[in-house]
Structure formats: structure tokens, C-alpha cells
Design a protein around this motif. Structure first.
Motif, PDB file in Angstrom:
ATOM      1  N   PHE A 125      -1.542  36.665  -5.614  1.00 34.40           N
ATOM      2  CA  PHE A 125      -2.899  37.185  -5.739  1.00 34.40           C
ATOM      3  C   PHE A 125      -2.962  38.218  -6.856  1.00 34.40           C
ATOM      4  O   PHE A 125      -3.908  38.263  -7.645  1.00 34.40           O
ATOM      5  CB  PHE A 125      -3.333  37.860  -4.435  1.00 34.40           C
ATOM      6  N   LEU A 128      -2.942  36.623 -10.235  1.00 32.40           N
ATOM      7  CA  LEU A 128      -4.227  36.029 -10.581  1.00 32.40           C
ATOM      8  C   LEU A 128      -5.275  37.098 -10.842  1.00 32.40           C
ATOM      9  O   LEU A 128      -6.085  36.976 -11.748  1.00 32.40           O
ATOM     10  CB  LEU A 128      -4.691  35.107  -9.444  1.00 32.40           C
ATOM     11  N   PRO A 133      -7.093  33.264 -15.444  1.00 30.22           N
ATOM     12  CA  PRO A 133      -7.811  32.771 -16.620  1.00 30.22           C
ATOM     13  C   PRO A 133      -9.183  33.435 -16.808  1.00 30.22           C
ATOM     14  O   PRO A 133      -9.584  33.677 -17.937  1.00 30.22           O
ATOM     15  CB  PRO A 133      -7.979  31.274 -16.339  1.00 30.22           C
ATOM     16  N   ARG A 134      -9.882  33.723 -15.690  1.00 26.35           N
ATOM     17  CA  ARG A 134     -11.182  34.344 -15.859  1.00 26.35           C
ATOM     18  C   ARG A 134     -11.443  35.339 -14.759  1.00 26.35           C
ATOM     19  O   ARG A 134     -11.063  35.146 -13.631  1.00 26.35           O
ATOM     20  CB  ARG A 134     -12.282  33.267 -15.819  1.00 26.35           C
ATOM     21  N   GLY A 135     -12.148  36.407 -15.100  1.00 27.61           N
ATOM     22  CA  GLY A 135     -12.519  37.385 -14.078  1.00 27.61           C
ATOM     23  C   GLY A 135     -11.382  38.293 -13.685  1.00 27.61           C
ATOM     24  O   GLY A 135     -11.510  39.075 -12.753  1.00 27.61           O
ATOM     25  N   TYR A 154      -1.151  29.547 -14.021  1.00 27.64           N
ATOM     26  CA  TYR A 154      -0.770  28.672 -12.922  1.00 27.64           C
ATOM     27  C   TYR A 154       0.444  27.843 -13.327  1.00 27.64           C
ATOM     28  O   TYR A 154       0.796  27.755 -14.486  1.00 27.64           O
ATOM     29  CB  TYR A 154      -1.934  27.733 -12.568  1.00 27.64           C
ATOM     30  N   ALA A 232       2.233  27.061  -3.614  1.00 24.81           N
ATOM     31  CA  ALA A 232       0.948  26.543  -3.154  1.00 24.81           C
ATOM     32  C   ALA A 232      -0.192  27.249  -3.856  1.00 24.81           C
ATOM     33  O   ALA A 232      -1.122  26.629  -4.344  1.00 24.81           O
ATOM     34  CB  ALA A 232       0.823  26.714  -1.640  1.00 24.81           C
ATOM     35  N   MET A 233      -0.098  28.579  -3.930  1.00 21.94           N
ATOM     36  CA  MET A 233      -1.207  29.316  -4.514  1.00 21.94           C
ATOM     37  C   MET A 233      -1.265  29.185  -6.025  1.00 21.94           C
ATOM     38  O   MET A 233      -2.333  29.250  -6.630  1.00 21.94           O
ATOM     39  CB  MET A 233      -1.120  30.796  -4.127  1.00 21.94           C
ATOM     40  N   ARG A 235      -0.359  26.568  -7.703  1.00 27.02           N
ATOM     41  CA  ARG A 235      -0.512  25.166  -8.080  1.00 27.02           C
ATOM     42  C   ARG A 235       0.741  24.551  -8.648  1.00 27.02           C
ATOM     43  O   ARG A 235       0.677  23.777  -9.593  1.00 27.02           O
ATOM     44  CB  ARG A 235      -1.599  24.979  -9.122  1.00 27.02           C
ATOM     45  N   TRP A 514      -1.412  37.896   7.330  1.00 29.17           N
ATOM     46  CA  TRP A 514      -1.675  36.460   7.358  1.00 29.17           C
ATOM     47  C   TRP A 514      -2.996  36.171   8.045  1.00 29.17           C
ATOM     48  O   TRP A 514      -3.833  35.423   7.546  1.00 29.17           O
ATOM     49  CB  TRP A 514      -0.533  35.760   8.082  1.00 29.17           C
ATOM     50  N   THR A 517      -5.996  36.779   5.840  1.00 25.20           N
ATOM     51  CA  THR A 517      -6.280  36.049   4.612  1.00 25.20           C
ATOM     52  C   THR A 517      -6.155  34.536   4.730  1.00 25.20           C
ATOM     53  O   THR A 517      -6.593  33.830   3.845  1.00 25.20           O
ATOM     54  CB  THR A 517      -5.323  36.474   3.473  1.00 25.20           C
ATOM     55  N   ALA A 518      -5.551  34.037   5.822  1.00 22.68           N
ATOM     56  CA  ALA A 518      -5.289  32.603   5.855  1.00 22.68           C
ATOM     57  C   ALA A 518      -6.575  31.800   5.970  1.00 22.68           C
ATOM     58  O   ALA A 518      -6.885  30.971   5.135  1.00 22.68           O
ATOM     59  CB  ALA A 518      -4.361  32.261   7.009  1.00 22.68           C
ATOM     60  N   ALA A 521     -11.391  36.127   5.254  1.00 25.78           N
ATOM     61  CA  ALA A 521     -11.355  36.871   3.995  1.00 25.78           C
ATOM     62  C   ALA A 521     -11.468  38.359   4.268  1.00 25.78           C
ATOM     63  O   ALA A 521     -12.210  39.065   3.603  1.00 25.78           O
ATOM     64  CB  ALA A 521     -12.473  36.398   3.066  1.00 25.78           C
ATOM     65  N   PHE A 523     -10.168  41.157   3.498  1.00 27.79           N
ATOM     66  CA  PHE A 523      -9.255  41.749   2.517  1.00 27.79           C
ATOM     67  C   PHE A 523      -8.848  43.160   2.875  1.00 27.79           C
ATOM     68  O   PHE A 523      -7.726  43.577   2.617  1.00 27.79           O
ATOM     69  CB  PHE A 523      -9.906  41.731   1.138  1.00 27.79           C
TER      70      PHE A 523
ATOM     71  N   SER B 233      -5.386  26.526  -3.056  1.00 28.92           N
ATOM     72  CA  SER B 233      -4.578  26.300  -1.852  1.00 28.92           C
ATOM     73  C   SER B 233      -5.427  26.241  -0.593  1.00 28.92           C
ATOM     74  O   SER B 233      -5.069  25.563   0.353  1.00 28.92           O
ATOM     75  CB  SER B 233      -3.512  27.376  -1.700  1.00 28.92           C
ATOM     76  N   ASN B 234      -6.541  26.942  -0.558  1.00 24.14           N
ATOM     77  CA  ASN B 234      -7.388  26.852   0.631  1.00 24.14           C
ATOM     78  C   ASN B 234      -8.808  27.306   0.300  1.00 24.14           C
ATOM     79  O   ASN B 234      -9.145  27.553  -0.858  1.00 24.14           O
ATOM     80  CB  ASN B 234      -6.806  27.673   1.798  1.00 24.14           C
ATOM     81  N   THR B 236     -10.456  30.057   1.107  1.00 22.27           N
ATOM     82  CA  THR B 236     -10.620  31.457   0.685  1.00 22.27           C
ATOM     83  C   THR B 236     -10.342  31.625  -0.795  1.00 22.27           C
ATOM     84  O   THR B 236     -11.113  32.256  -1.526  1.00 22.27           O
ATOM     85  CB  THR B 236      -9.674  32.375   1.484  1.00 22.27           C
ATOM     86  N   ARG B 244     -14.987  34.985  -9.160  1.00 21.67           N
ATOM     87  CA  ARG B 244     -14.474  35.577 -10.395  1.00 21.67           C
ATOM     88  C   ARG B 244     -14.948  34.836 -11.627  1.00 21.67           C
ATOM     89  O   ARG B 244     -14.764  35.308 -12.750  1.00 21.67           O
ATOM     90  CB  ARG B 244     -12.941  35.546 -10.372  1.00 21.67           C
ATOM     91  N   GLY B 245     -15.501  33.660 -11.426  1.00 19.03           N
ATOM     92  CA  GLY B 245     -15.941  32.887 -12.569  1.00 19.03           C
ATOM     93  C   GLY B 245     -14.871  31.985 -13.136  1.00 19.03           C
ATOM     94  O   GLY B 245     -15.049  31.380 -14.180  1.00 19.03           O
ATOM     95  N   GLU B 246     -13.749  31.903 -12.439  1.00 25.16           N
ATOM     96  CA  GLU B 246     -12.667  31.078 -12.964  1.00 25.16           C
ATOM     97  C   GLU B 246     -13.028  29.610 -12.891  1.00 25.16           C
ATOM     98  O   GLU B 246     -12.611  28.808 -13.728  1.00 25.16           O
ATOM     99  CB  GLU B 246     -11.404  31.356 -12.146  1.00 25.16           C
ATOM    100  N   ARG B 259     -18.146  36.253   4.529  1.00 25.66           N
ATOM    101  CA  ARG B 259     -17.164  37.329   4.547  1.00 25.66           C
ATOM    102  C   ARG B 259     -17.196  38.097   3.232  1.00 25.66           C
ATOM    103  O   ARG B 259     -17.150  39.310   3.203  1.00 25.66           O
ATOM    104  CB  ARG B 259     -15.750  36.771   4.717  1.00 25.66           C
ATOM    105  N   ASP B 263     -18.512  42.278   2.032  1.00 21.12           N
ATOM    106  CA  ASP B 263     -17.884  43.293   1.195  1.00 21.12           C
ATOM    107  C   ASP B 263     -18.749  43.624  -0.004  1.00 21.12           C
ATOM    108  O   ASP B 263     -18.828  44.757  -0.458  1.00 21.12           O
ATOM    109  CB  ASP B 263     -16.531  42.782   0.679  1.00 21.12           C
TER     110      ASP B 263
END
Lengths: 552, 366
Positions: A125, A128, A133-135, A154, A232-233, A235, A514, A517-518, A521, A523, B233-234, B236, B244-246, B259, B263
Motif C-alpha cells: 500500500f 502504491l 502511477p496516479r494519485g 506493479y 497479489a496486490m 499484480r 486484516w 482492510t480485507a 475499508a 483505514f 486484488s480485491n 477495496t 486516486r485516479g489511477e 466506507r 472518511d
């Protein structure tokens, strides 16, 4: 001189505490090691049992598909990349914090150990959020310069960076222990013969570090091969994904087990490779009888600024950015003026914190205790059996946590119900998962102990148990401490086994993250728990490392 | 000479002894402290081993649930249920698929009485393993037949619709696709995010197979795959990336957005529903009672509680999911189920995940 041997060989057939014949290990070591070995065997046995139930055609068709083979190749190349990066970062760091006059050494030491405490998907996270790439932070900063989209982080590159930077402490700690245990007189001899600092390092110091680097790299390699969250996250199509797809999407435990066996084969291949790389007969202890002096501190001079830059860069990438992301999560709602999404907590936070410390602490204690016999056996009583024992202890570490968990579920719910889903089972799971971390560090320390010290203890009338207690144990103390600390840090963020095997209602900080976030959201909740893990890890690392300093 | 050699031998022995003595002294001091530490640890260990042993299974008055739904979401409901129903409820929270697999691995010794899953796939897998018992029809009939197993082995509690979430700053309203088939066209190249490893995505593909047939679905998957989809991956992470605009838009479930909005009310993401195709399907989160339940009546009582009006209102208000009992308001700011016009599919058929997996693998998506 043969007093102790005659004392033992007279009397009982099996003297528990003595060496029976020359070269035969004492029984108490063998017994403890065998108990551990029994635990190590459970996951492979479970896998074989399940795998034989799966359809062979299906298994072969998945395995021989070109995409699967591609995935296996990708995974191995990922592991190689990660290990290389970790070595390149860890060895200089270990050297700088142990042997030079780097300002603020103690702080850098703790700061460079802490990345182990960061769960890898927090790291993903973070990557990223920082360089996506963006944001992301970088892209937003560079936007006025016309940068609309950053190159993708990625894939292979991202995975190597995240896992490499978060697991390098494995190598750093083992190398550090080796550096601390090294006899400086060799280096001094080299210097007095006219070699420069650099030459001394590469010709004298570095070769002695090879076993430490190898054992640390082994941990890095095995960790990366079984990690699922980060690929996984980011890619990256790794082999663990093929396994997890069978568990999660097809609910096919039998096929998953067969594939997990393939992964185990890969792990054994890596173990074999590291074994071959080790120069098995090399001596890493000093043969001189001189007293151990503290190592010479190398003044950095001009290089101090370069060193500081390097260390700060690493700490920035591995700590500052993730902590920044975590803080951003924590204050997201405040920053954006939202009402905030508070998650429901049946268990108060302090109890979750205590649970984490308790479980991880117990796991570290038990695993370290059981690691000691294996390490001693594999160094002092090297034969085929003890070597296989030592190698097999690593298999648990290279197997995905869910597989270990299911293996223990299978055996425990059928044969050991009285501890199923109770703390002893969870601690046992941690043992199977994390034991090799301690075995590696203790081996590294033990290799630096001259066996003649133990032999002279024998000749002075000590039996094996007393020798072990009075000579060996104190001398491998750095290895034991590093091993216990490594396990503590890793156990704090362990997830799959804890979710399945912990007593119901036993929440840890890792399960809290977990949950948040799984499929949700939340955070802020995740951020809270992540920060707490980091704080606990820093405090315990600081305490343990300062003990180390005092002792030496 | 012999005397001098002896004296050298004696003096070296003496000096050895002296250093050995000091060394032993120092070591014994260190050992004492280590003994204390070892002693404390030993006591802790023994305490754990004794305290951790569970000679009896005191599960008589307790309902044990394995839940793939998070504590964040259903925790308050569980607490309320304990009060209202009058028995203890213990919940093991975890990943839906992993918990279902654990139940299967535990076999007849499973402590679990009831399973609460995020999707029908896991429920179907348990049914296939023969681990479920039939739910009484008076409870089953409280939800529409679309949302429960035809053999009464599981039933849905809440519904979640698939949506196309999009970044409102990067996508104009007229650019939004009318149906999921549009997404394979050139104008959406590189602009769509999906999560092939995610359960709800796979359920969506299964639904598509049921409605459109395997061939057409495979064609769609291949065309999408060739259109540079952004893989996440999921749900979320997909929504987070859209924010984010990605990526401009993505195929997700309906309840994640809220959710994020909690925030940050200015989170630049909106929902769009395609009409009548599998992309607007409604999946369910549901329960099944296990054959290892000590007291099935407790389990049935609990299910009854979940489909009561209060609980269903809770789900709509707190977790933003669709209530499944008739006559209830949809979650705020979301379309009615009838307006979404989800395709008529038998969710029981969503169990055929193996077929979906092979299709995804053949199409090169997984």
C-alpha cells in the motif's frame, strides 16, 4: 583425559547427559530435536495425504499448462531478485552499524531492524501510495512539471522492492551477529601486513561472513516464495497464487495440497542450493587462544556523509514512507472532513495489544528453545541425520501459513482435541513456522565458537549438559537473542495461522489490521494497529539490542 | 631439567586455573541472571500449557459461528442477538473461503455450529461436502426463492449488487457503459479495473455463464483481457485506485464506496448500474447450519433473528447492503432492487465455481 568418557561408558547404557562414544550426540539434545522433527513432519504428511486424494489428471493438467510453468519461473526469478537486493542493502548496513563510527549507531540499528515489523501488504500500500502511477505522492509532486502518470510500479519490480526492502533485516541481523563474534585479530594481522581497509574487508572479513549471509538469504528467499499478499496486490503472478486460487475459488483442498507439494519441492531445491554453497568444512572460529578483544572501530572520515545518506535513504524508504501512509490513514477523516468510519470492537485495544505480545513472546521463547538443540546438533555433531533435521526445519518457513494452519487443524481436531484452538496449538504453529529463524542465527554464532573450548570443559570433568550450560550457551547468546527477536517480530504480524488456530475471541494486532482492510475499508483501525505493532517492535528491539551491548 | 619442565607445567596449569576460575566466576554471575529469566519463562510456559488445555468442550449453551463477515460489520448485531436470544454466541472471524476450508478439514470434530459467508460459493461448497443440515421451511420462506438454496441447505441474509464504480472527474456521464458488453470496445481500453481473484468477481462470471452461456462469456473475458484491464486484488483496492485516479472505472460491489465516503465526503467516486446483464447481478451473504452443530435449534433461532425486520434494517443502515425480506427499503442512496433489474439466476448455481475457474484460466485471465 578420558575421565568423562569412562565415567559415562561405565554404568548405564544410555547416559542421558553424556556423550556415549566419541562423536555421538548426547541424548537430551537428540530427544528435544526429535520432538521438533515430529512437528516438522506434520505439514508434509498432511499434504501428501490430501494430494493423493486429488485427481491426477487434473493435477497434471494444471502443472503442465504453460502458464503455470511460466509462473514457477517468474516466482524463482522474483526470489532471486529479492535476495540480491536484500543482500546488497543488508551487508553494508550491518557493517556500518557494527564496525564503524557511524553517528547514532544504536538508533540506526533499531531503525534498520524495524522493517521486519511492517506487514508486507502495508508495504505494498505504501509503495502504491507513494509511487503509484496516479494519485500518489510522487505523481502529485511532479504534476506541475507535467508528469501525468508515473511508470508502473506493479509487477516484478514492485514486488522485489517491497519484499526485498522489508526482509533485508533477516540478513542484516545474522551478519551483525557474525561480525560481533568475529575475532578482530585476523583483521589486525592483515592491516599490519599492509592491506588497506577495503582489501581487509574483502579478503578477511567478507569470507567469514558468507555463512551468515547465506543463512539470512535463505530466510529471505523462503519468505518471498510463500508470500501471497504482496504479489497479489502488486499484480505479480506468483506460484502461490495458483495454490490460493484452488483454496479460495474452487474450494479444492486436494488439488491445492498437490500444488503446495510442488512448492515444497521448490523450497527443498533452494535449501539444497544453500547447503551446497556453504563450504561445509570451513572453520569460522579462531584457533588462537588469545582473549577476545572488542572489534576495532573503523573511522569513516569523509565517507561518514555517504554512509549517513545511505542509511537515511533505507530508513526513509522502509520506515518513513510506510509510517507516513499509516498516519495518512489514521487522519484521513480529519483531513478530509468526513465523519470517520469507526469500526466496532468487542475486545478493547489494550487486550489486543497484550494478546499480540503474549502470543508472539511465547512463540519466540518456545521456538528458540527448540532451535538450540537442532543448531548444536547440526554444527557439533554433523552427520546425515542431523543435517537433514536442520534442513527440514526450514520447510515450515517456506510453506504458506494457510497450509501449515490446515495441516495442524487436520491433525489436532482428530488427534489432539484437547489443545485444538487453544494457545498451545497456536504456539506450536509458530514453532513450525518460525523455528528456522532461530536455527540460522544460533548456527551462525556456534560456528564461531572454537570446539576446543567445549573439549577442554570435558577434559576438566564437565559432562555434556554442564558444558552446554556453562560454555556453549553463553557463547551463542548473541545468536539466541537475535533468533528470539526475529521470531518475535515476525510472529507479531503472523496472520493465517492465528486466524484459524487462535482461541475464539483471541485477537491480535495483525488480525485487527486484516479485519479492517480485507473486505472493509476501515483505514483508521488498520492504521492504529499498524502503529502499535511498530511501537511494540521498536521498544522490544531497543531493549534487546541494549542487552546485547551490555553483555559484550 | 625435569624439575624445570614440571615447574613450567605447574605454573601454566596454575595460570590456566586462575583464568579458568575468573571466567567461571563471571559466567556464574551471568548464568544466575539467565536462570532467573529461564525460571520465569518456564513458569509462563507451564502456565500456558495447563491453562490452555481444554479437557471438556463447554459448548453446551454457546452458539459457535465461523464468520467470513467482519466483526466491524456484524459485531454489534451479534452482541444484540446475545441479549435478545439469551444464549452465548462465540464468533471466529476470518476469510470466508479459508473458514469454509477449515470446517471441511475439521470434519466431524468441528466446533462450528453455523457458518456465515460473504458469498454463495462457500455455502455451496459446504453443501457439496455434505456438511450442512436443512433449514426449516418457515425460516427459509422469509426470503425470496432467488436468494436461497433450492434444497434448503443455505439461505441469504443480505444482498449485494455488482456495480461499475467510476471516477467522476475522469469519466463523463455519457461515457458510462450501458451494459458490460460495451466495456470491450476501444474507448474503454486501459480504463477498466477488475479483480479476477476476488470471490464476488468470480460469482459475477458464473452468473454471466448462466445467463449468456459459456461461449459468449469466454469471448467477453478474452476481449476484456485484450483491452488492457487494470488488475486489482480485491474490491477495496479497486475503489481506492479509482479514487486516486489511477483507473477510471471498475467492477465492484455496491457497499465499499460508503466506507470511503465516511472518511472523505468529497471522495470522487460514483456508482453506475448497467441494466439487465450479469454486471448488475445480486449476490448474497448467507448462512448455513453445519452437521456438527450441538444444538440446531439455537442455530435456527439465530437465523430467524437475522431475517427479522430489526436486523435487516440494521444491515441496510449500517453495512449498506440490500435487505432480502420483502417490503424493506433499500440502503440510502442506492437503487431499488427492482430498478437494478438483476438477471434471473438461481444463486444455487453459483456453486459451479470450478467451471468458472477453468473458463477464467482458459481465457488467460487467471
Amino acid at each position: 583425559m578420558n575421565k568423562s568418557f569412562t565415567k559415562g561408558s561405565r554404568g548405564k547404557l544410555f547416559n542421558f547427559f553424556n556423550v556415549n562414544r566419541k562423536g555421538q550426540p548426547p541424548l537430551f539434545l537428540l530427544l528435544i530435536a526429535s520432538i521438533t522433527a515430529l512437528g516438522m513432519i506434520l505439514p508434509p504428511v498432511y499434504l501428501v495425504l490430501r494430494a493423493t486424494q486429488s485427481g491426477v489428471d487434473e493435477f497434471l493438467s494444471i502443472l503442465t499448462r504453460s502458464r503455470t510453468l511460466e509462473t514457477i519461473f517468474n516466482t524463482l526469478s522474483m526470489v532471486a531478485g529479492i535476495t540480491l537486493l536484500a543482500v546488497l542493502v543488508a551487508v553494508p548496513l550491518a557493517f556500518l552499524t557494527t564496525r564503524t563510527d557511524l553517528p547514532g549507531k544504536r538508533f540506526w540499528l533499531v531503525a534498520t531492524t524495524l522493517p521486519l515489523a511492517i506487514p508486507t501488504y502495508v508495504g505494498s500500500f505504501a509503495l502504491l501510495a507513494f509511487a503509484g502511477p496516479r494519485g500518489s505522492v510522487l505523481q502529485i509532486i511532479l504534476e506541475p512539471l507535467g508528469v501525468d502518470r508515473l511508470p508502473s510500479v506493479y509487477g516484478w519490480f514492485g514486488v522485489v522492492i517491497v519484499i526485498g526492502l522489508l526482509t533485508y533485516p533477516y540478513i542484516m541481523l545474522t551478519v551483525r551477529a557474525a561480525l560481533l563474534g568475529m575475532n578482530p585479530s585476523l583483521e589486525e594481522a592483515a592491516r599490519s601486513l599492509g592491506y588497506s581497509q577495503r582489501q581487509t574487508f574483502f579478503r578477511i572479513t567478507f569470507p567469514q561472513l558468507k555463512p551468515a549471509i547465506a543463512s539470512g538469504s535463505l530466510l529471505v528467499a523462503l519468505y518471498s516464495i510463500q508470500d501471497f499478499g504482496t504479489p497479489a496486490m502488486l499484480r505479480f503472478d506468483s506460484f502461490t497464487r495458483v495454490i490460493f486460487t484452488q483454496y479460495r475459488a474452487a474450494f479444492d483442498r486436494t488439488l491445492a495440497a498437490a500444488l503446495a507439494l510442488v512448492l515444497m519441492l521448490l523450497v527443498m531445491g533452494i535449501l539444497l542450493l544453500e547447503f551446497k554453497l556453504r563450504r561445509a568444512g570451513a572453520t569460522y572460529y579462531t584457533t588462537s587462544s588469545g582473549a577476545m578483544k572488542p572489534p576495532t572501530i573503523i573511522p569513516l572520515g569523509r565517507w561518514k556523509w555517504v554512509a549517513l545518506l545511505f542509511v537515511s535513504l533505507i530508513v526513509f524508504l522502509t520506515l518513513v514512507i510506510p509510517v507516513g501512509v499509516i498516519l495518512f490513514w489514521l487522519f484521513r477523516s480529519t483531513l478530509f472532513g468526513g465523519v470517520g468510519y469507526t469500526s466496532f470492537q468487542a475486545v478493547p485495544l489494550w487486550e489486543i495489544v497484550w494478546n499480540s505480545i503474549y502470543a508472539a513472546g511465547l512463540g519466540a521463547l518456545v521456538a528458540t528453545i527448540f532451535a538450540i538443540p537442532i543448531a548444536i546438533l547440526s554444527v557439533r555433531f554433523r552427520n546425515r541425520f542431523t543435517t537433514i533435521l536442520e534442513r527440514c526445519s526450514y520447510i515450515g518457513f517456506g510453506t504458506p501459513g494457510i497450509v501449515i494452519a490446515l495441516a495442524l487443524v487436520f491433525f489436532s481436531s482428530s488427534y489432539a482435541q484437547f489443545i485444538y484452538q487453544e494457545m498451545p496449538m497456536l504456539v506450536f504453529a509458530y514453532l513450525v513456522l518460525f523455528l528456522p529463524q532461530a536455527v540460522g542465527t544460533i548456527r551462525g554464532s556456534l560456528l564461531q565458537v572454537n570446539p576446543s573450548l567445549e573439549e577442554s570443559a570435558h577434559s576438566l570433568g564437565r559432562n555434556s549438559w554442564q558444558t552446554f550450560r556453562e560454555i556453549t550457551l553463553p557463547l551463542v547468546r548473541p545468536g539466541i537473542i537475535s533468533g528470539a527477536m526475529l521470531i518475535f517480530l515476525t510472529a507479531m504480524k503472523e496472520l493465517p495461522a492465528t486466524l484459524i488456530l487462535a482461541p475464539i475471541g483471541f485477537k491480535t494486532l495483525a488480525t485487527q489490521i486484516w479485519q479492517a482492510t480485507a473486505e472493509d475499508a476501515a483505514f483508521a483501525t488498520a492504521a492504529e494497529a499498524s502503529l502499535l505493532i511498530l511501537m511494540i517492535s521498536s521498544v522490544s528491539t531497543w531493549i534487546i539490542l541494549s542487552q546485547e551491548k551490555k553483555a559484550s | 631439567m625435569i624439575i624445570s619442565i614440571n615447574s613450567v607445567a605447574i605454573s601454566s596449569q596454575l595460570s590456566n586455573k586462575i583464568t579458568a576460575n575468573t571466567r567461571k566466576k563471571v559466567q556464574s554471575i551471568i548464568m544466575q541472571r539467565q536462570y532467573v529469566i529461564a525460571g520465569i519463562s518456564g513458569v509462563a510456559l507451564v502456565g500456558v500449557m495447563l491453562g490452555g488445555c481444554n479437557p471438556l468442550q463447554p459448548e453446551e449453551d454457546t452458539l459457535t459461528i465461523y464468520s467470513g463477515r467482519g466483526e466491524d460489520l456484524i459485531g454489534p448485531l451479534i452482541q444484540q442477538a446475545e441479549e435478545d436470544l439469551g444464549f452465548n454466541i462465540e464468533v471466529r472471524y476470518g476469510d470466508t473461503a479459508e473458514l469454509a476450508t477449515t470446517i471441511m478439514e475439521e470434519g466431524e470434530n468441528s466446533p462450528a455450529d453455523l457458518f456465515f459467508g460473504q458469498d454463495a460459493g462457500a455455502l455451496g461448497a459446504l453443501k457439496q461436502e455434505g456438511r450442512t443440515v436443512t433449514i426449516p421451511s418457515e425460516i427459509l420462506n422469509k426470503v425470496d426463492s432467488r436468494f436461497r438454496d433450492e434444497d434448503g441447505q443455505w439461505m441469504g441474509i443480505t444482498g449485494r449488487s455488482r456495480v461499475v464504480a467510476y471516477n467522476e472527474n475522469q469519466v463523463d456521464e455519457d461515457e458510462l457503459p450501458d451494459s458490460v458488453w460495451d466495456l470491450t470496445s476501444e474507448e474503454y481500453r486501459g480504463r477498466v479495473g477488475w479483480a479476477p481473484t476476488n470471490g464476488s468477481f468470480q460469482a459475477f462470471v458464473t452468473a454471466m455463464r448462466l445467463v449468456e452461456g459459456d461461449e459468449r462469456t469466454k469471448q467477453w473475458l478474452e476481449d476484456m483481457n485484450a483491452n488492457d484491464p487494470q488488475v486489482y486484488s480485491n474490491n477495496t483496492t479497486t475503489v481506492e485506485a479509482i479514487g486516486r485516479g489511477e483507473v477510471d472505472m471498475g467492477l465492484v460491489n455496491n457497499y465499499y464506496l460508503f466506507r470511503f465516503l465516511a472518511d472523505d465526503p468529497d471522495f470522487p467516486v460514483q456508482h453506475h448500474y448497467t441494466r439487465g446483464d450479469a454486471a448488475s447481478m445480486v449476490n448474497i451473504a448467507g448462512v448455513s447450519v453445519l452437521d456438527t452443530a450441538d444444538d440446531t435449534s439455537q442455530a435456527f433461532e439465530f437465523i430467524n433473528y437475522l431475517v427479522s425486520e430489526e436486523s435487516q434494517t440494521f444491515f441496510a443502515a449500517e453495512t449498506k447492503e440490500y435487505p432480502l425480506i420483502p417490503g424493506m427499503e433499500p440502503p440510502a442512496d442506492q437503487l431499488e432492487l427492482d430498478e437494478i433489474d438483476p438477471p434471473e439466476i438461481d444463486l444455487g448455481n453459483l456453486e459451479d465455481l470450478e467451471g468458472t475457474l477453468s473458463l477464467l484460466q482458459e481465457a488467460g485471465v487467471l
